[in-house]
Design a protein around this motif. Sequence first.
Motif, PDB file in Angstrom:
ATOM      1  N   HIS A   1      -9.172   9.957  -4.350  1.00 46.28           N
ATOM      2  CA  HIS A   1     -10.127   8.779  -3.762  1.00 46.28           C
ATOM      3  C   HIS A   1     -10.535   7.881  -4.954  1.00 46.28           C
ATOM      4  O   HIS A   1     -10.728   6.639  -4.467  1.00 46.28           O
TER       5      HIS A   1
ATOM      6  N   TYR B   1      -4.508   0.911   7.591  1.00 46.92           N
ATOM      7  CA  TYR B   1      -3.068   1.474   7.013  1.00 46.92           C
ATOM      8  C   TYR B   1      -2.716   2.554   8.184  1.00 46.92           C
ATOM      9  O   TYR B   1      -1.516   2.566   8.617  1.00 46.92           O
TER      10      TYR B   1
ATOM     11  N   ILE C   1      -7.755  -5.050  -6.494  1.00 52.23           N
ATOM     12  CA  ILE C   1      -7.221  -6.291  -5.845  1.00 52.23           C
ATOM     13  C   ILE C   1      -8.454  -7.193  -5.398  1.00 52.23           C
ATOM     14  O   ILE C   1      -7.902  -8.292  -4.722  1.00 52.23           O
ATOM     15  N   THR C   2      -9.586  -6.807  -5.320  1.00 47.08           N
ATOM     16  CA  THR C   2     -10.750  -7.915  -4.898  1.00 47.08           C
ATOM     17  C   THR C   2     -11.428  -8.519  -6.113  1.00 47.08           C
ATOM     18  O   THR C   2     -12.433  -9.228  -6.175  1.00 47.08           O
TER      19      THR C   2
ATOM     20  N   HIS D   1      -8.052   5.347  -5.324  1.00 44.62           N
ATOM     21  CA  HIS D   1      -8.232   4.129  -4.060  1.00 44.62           C
ATOM     22  C   HIS D   1      -9.386   3.223  -4.492  1.00 44.62           C
ATOM     23  O   HIS D   1      -9.045   2.190  -4.210  1.00 44.62           O
ATOM     24  N   LEU D   2     -10.403   4.032  -5.069  1.00 41.73           N
ATOM     25  CA  LEU D   2     -11.325   2.894  -5.181  1.00 41.73           C
ATOM     26  C   LEU D   2     -10.999   1.892  -6.225  1.00 41.73           C
ATOM     27  O   LEU D   2     -11.524   0.720  -6.341  1.00 41.73           O
TER      28      LEU D   2
ATOM     29  N   GLN E   1      -2.669  -9.767  -5.857  1.00 43.23           N
ATOM     30  CA  GLN E   1      -3.037  -8.975  -6.825  1.00 43.23           C
ATOM     31  C   GLN E   1      -2.331  -7.669  -7.122  1.00 43.23           C
ATOM     32  O   GLN E   1      -2.685  -6.824  -7.890  1.00 43.23           O
ATOM     33  N   MET E   2      -1.629  -7.252  -5.932  1.00 47.25           N
ATOM     34  CA  MET E   2      -0.675  -5.891  -6.008  1.00 47.25           C
ATOM     35  C   MET E   2       0.531  -5.905  -6.765  1.00 47.25           C
ATOM     36  O   MET E   2       0.985  -6.844  -6.822  1.00 47.25           O
TER      37      MET E   2
ATOM     38  N   LEU F   1      -7.773   0.961  -7.038  1.00 48.33           N
ATOM     39  CA  LEU F   1      -7.206  -0.021  -6.502  1.00 48.33           C
ATOM     40  C   LEU F   1      -8.008  -1.235  -5.808  1.00 48.33           C
ATOM     41  O   LEU F   1      -7.686  -2.244  -5.887  1.00 48.33           O
ATOM     42  N   THR F   2      -8.987  -0.722  -5.006  1.00 45.58           N
ATOM     43  CA  THR F   2      -9.725  -1.753  -4.213  1.00 45.58           C
ATOM     44  C   THR F   2     -10.622  -2.717  -4.967  1.00 45.58           C
ATOM     45  O   THR F   2     -10.614  -3.916  -4.828  1.00 45.58           O
ATOM     46  N   GLU F   3     -10.952  -2.070  -6.399  1.00 47.83           N
ATOM     47  CA  GLU F   3     -11.692  -2.993  -7.223  1.00 47.83           C
ATOM     48  C   GLU F   3     -10.622  -3.938  -7.675  1.00 47.83           C
ATOM     49  O   GLU F   3     -11.096  -5.116  -7.746  1.00 47.83           O
TER      50      GLU F   3
ATOM     51  N   THR G   1      -7.573 -14.914   2.245  1.00 45.60           N
ATOM     52  CA  THR G   1      -8.205 -13.561   1.172  1.00 45.60           C
ATOM     53  C   THR G   1      -7.247 -12.917   1.013  1.00 45.60           C
ATOM     54  O   THR G   1      -6.868 -12.290   0.061  1.00 45.60           O
TER      55      THR G   1
ATOM     56  N   LEU H   1      -9.504  -0.488   4.252  1.00 38.87           N
ATOM     57  CA  LEU H   1      -7.840  -0.422   4.149  1.00 38.87           C
ATOM     58  C   LEU H   1      -7.025   0.811   4.615  1.00 38.87           C
ATOM     59  O   LEU H   1      -5.922   0.758   4.983  1.00 38.87           O
TER      60      LEU H   1
ATOM     61  N   THR I   1     -17.223  -1.715  -2.337  1.00 40.66           N
ATOM     62  CA  THR I   1     -15.932  -1.393  -2.612  1.00 40.66           C
ATOM     63  C   THR I   1     -15.374  -0.216  -1.859  1.00 40.66           C
ATOM     64  O   THR I   1     -14.520  -0.185  -1.117  1.00 40.66           O
TER      65      THR I   1
ATOM     66  N   SER J   1     -12.311   0.077   0.811  1.00 41.86           N
ATOM     67  CA  SER J   1     -11.289   0.801   0.563  1.00 41.86           C
ATOM     68  C   SER J   1     -11.029   1.751   1.650  1.00 41.86           C
ATOM     69  O   SER J   1     -10.034   2.015   2.188  1.00 41.86           O
TER      70      SER J   1
ATOM     71  N   LEU K   1       0.775  -1.090  -0.185  1.00 39.71           N
ATOM     72  CA  LEU K   1      -0.013  -0.145   0.101  1.00 39.71           C
ATOM     73  C   LEU K   1       0.745   1.157  -0.041  1.00 39.71           C
ATOM     74  O   LEU K   1       0.507   2.325  -0.735  1.00 39.71           O
TER      75      LEU K   1
ATOM     76  N   GLN L   1     -15.517 -11.234  -0.182  1.00 36.63           N
ATOM     77  CA  GLN L   1     -15.148 -10.148   0.037  1.00 36.63           C
ATOM     78  C   GLN L   1     -15.988  -9.444   1.217  1.00 36.63           C
ATOM     79  O   GLN L   1     -15.538  -8.906   2.148  1.00 36.63           O
TER      80      GLN L   1
ATOM     81  N   ILE M   1      -5.607 -11.044  -2.237  1.00 37.80           N
ATOM     82  CA  ILE M   1      -5.376  -9.662  -2.338  1.00 37.80           C
ATOM     83  C   ILE M   1      -3.921  -9.045  -2.313  1.00 37.80           C
ATOM     84  O   ILE M   1      -3.657  -8.432  -3.437  1.00 37.80           O
TER      85      ILE M   1
END
Lengths: 145, 145
Positions: A112, B19, A122-123, A115-116, B144-145, A118-120, B137, B15, B8, B12, A22, A131, B141
């Motif tokens: 923002h 963090y 990785i999931t 960030h969304l 995927q990064m 990225l979250t999409e 899970t 996360l 999502t 987000s 991250l 999820q 994740i």
Amino acid sequence: MTAPITETEKLSHQLIELYGKLSSWEQDVVKSSSLSPAQMHTIEIVGHEPHGATLRMKDLAKKMGVTTGTLTVMIDRLEQQGLLKRTPHETDRRSYLIALTEKGQGLFVEHHQYHLRLTEEITATLSTEEQALFSATLEKIIGQM
Amino acid sequence: MTAPITETEKLSHQLIELYGKLSSWEQDVVKSSSLSPAQMHTIEIVGHEPHGATLRMKDLAKKMGVTTGTLTVMIDRLEQQGLLKRTPHETDRRSYLIALTEKGQGLFVEHHQYHLRLTEEITATLSTEEQALFSATLEKIIGQM
DNA sequence: ACAAATATCTTGACAATCAAACAATATCCC
DNA sequence: GGGATATTGTTTGATTGTCAAGATATTTGT
């Protein structure tokens, strides 16, 4: 270092890895803007405030884990860039309220969205249930901190 | 900012919250040592290397996401404190291998214990299955990064 | 009204960071 | 082999982030 043995060690290692990823993701994203990571972080914190909330320097400093002295120069620079502004507190003349300008709000929304996205990403491979379960457990974990 | 709507957005937000909490936890832990967060982070990265691995300045800089110029002064200071040392590369005389000293290794292990303790605390309310599922899970994740 | 507490800013010191220039060494290619 | 090129690490100069301590203005408590 040897390979993780216990479940706790495994999870600890995963948390560190997630944190690191991250961190470098954020660094990469910020690099394409003209802001430093710390400056973007400030924008994020202020931007995440509920609409209409009043944030004094002291509150913001506490939220960010820095001293007010540090925050003063940070806000100075962001104000110079027109991203946020100090407005006098209505009843306490020692204080300012910190809020994003239009420009700052725009930058925040754009960030923002990153960030969304990225979250999409990785999931993407997770089922809806997986999820949801992950999110629920994460909620518990956050609550313990 | 308005409340999260979609799954999502919720994740987000979680996360980001995780963090932030990990960040301030680390800051608190480090404060009780004589090292800065960045210095401790360096110790952690070097300490997590598999035993016997060879880390050149360039490799370490890449892993940490900083330039070699930044790393030079970082390593200078940690070396002065006796926490790690440069040893000449056997075949490439431009390079050094970076490794923890006994003292540095001790500090790393101690810090690692803090991480394990935190992980134990935050997972204390989870069942074995829930933790295993969460970990699985999380693994996806991270992948995927 | 006055003392104590609070909010912010200022100052001085140092750490973290990068880009660019530099030095030493290694590699490539003829 | 030898010169051109690439790589590795250090140095330098500038900027930012950081804190502690002190200064200033204002509020609060008695």
